[in-house]
Design an enzyme around this catalytic site. Sequence first.
Site, PDB file in Angstrom:
ATOM      1  CG  ASP A 141      46.340  40.836  37.516  1.00 20.17           C
ATOM      2  OD1 ASP A 141      46.856  39.650  36.705  1.00 20.17           O
ATOM      3  OD2 ASP A 141      45.219  40.884  37.465  1.00 20.17           O
ATOM      4  CD  GLU A 142      48.159  35.724  34.673  1.00 19.19           C
ATOM      5  OE1 GLU A 142      48.766  34.495  34.619  1.00 19.19           O
ATOM      6  OE2 GLU A 142      47.813  35.782  34.020  1.00 19.19           O
ATOM      7  CE1 TYR A 166      53.008  36.697  31.289  1.00 20.77           C
ATOM      8  CE2 TYR A 166      50.889  35.917  32.690  1.00 20.77           C
ATOM      9  CZ  TYR A 166      52.026  37.032  31.280  1.00 20.77           C
ATOM     10  OH  TYR A 166      51.226  38.131  32.259  1.00 20.77           O
TER      11      TYR A 166
END
Length: 359
Positions: A141-142, A166
């Site tokens: 979800d990031e 990331y």
Amino acid sequence: MTIKNLLVTGGAGFIGANFVHYWLAQHPQDNVIVLDALTYAGNKANLDMVADNTNMTFVHGNICDTALIESLIDTHQINTIVHFAAESHVDRSITGPDAFIETNILGTYSLLKAAKLKWIDEPKAQGKEPLVHRFHHVSTDEVYGTLSATDPAFTEETAYAPNSPYSASKAASDHLVRAYHHTYGLEVTTSNCSNNYGPYHFPEKLIPLIIANILQDKPLPIYGDGQQIRDWLYVEDHARGIDLVLQSGRIGENYNIGGNNEWANIDIVKLVCKVFNEKFATNPELAEKYPLAKAAMAGKAETLITYVTDRAGHDRRYAIDATKTNDELGYVPAESFETGFAKTLDWYLDNESWWTPLL
């Protein structure tokens, strides 16, 4: 496909290993080839409980080794790739982004190249139809960025806005997977999950770190004010969601897999402290097993909470809207946070020999 020969990348990591356990239990007729580079978060001990299963084969190797991937597809007649392998810790991506670019972007590209060659290009060169196949990409979800307290949860239509090296590397890999479907016809699906928790979670992440530190009477570090909000998903529910995508997901689609369970980080930590205070008060054997846990023994584990400087670019809130996955695939988390959390704490209490060497 009736019999699946799965290549599970990163299958000795936290989520990957739990997926392997789940898949072998739910689909005993299938063959699972686990590929893992066994970096710091990859642990072959995560697969000990299925090590004797003749349908599981472990291969020590790197997803960036395209020739190895091609060989595995040929040797094991792989028709399904479930791609977990990734560098995933945001703190590490801030201090050392190179590994994230190499594994998450170039590694995914390596897998896509090999899959396209073996499943599409070579059959076509022989005048045959592409092989029946699936490339499932596990994302996060990031990639969607951050939410305010009042924003609606992320849907599959939310624009990507990654904020850390990331999440940027995962967003790039998502786009590569999408491109290989739209340009070359590779049959892909992607799932974006919320924060996982459960057994075999490497103890640098919040929940296992707090558990380990309480049991060793070490500080419980909380970034900033601790009000960062995350949606927590029990890892086996994540595996179930991926299973549903593989069974019934539409080719080329993304599916959000969430836990419908938002918690602020500080509240998670306070809950762990409360539960440990209660456990030590009611179970004298815990004090014998964990003699260092002085604060928990005294019913004051929360005194270990220590606020530290916030992480650079720390996203405030993530929340998953899994309506599409629920409506199309019938996905609903089987574990409530209460049941999943209880299972997780009991697992760590019962498996000190697994997590102690990793600290």
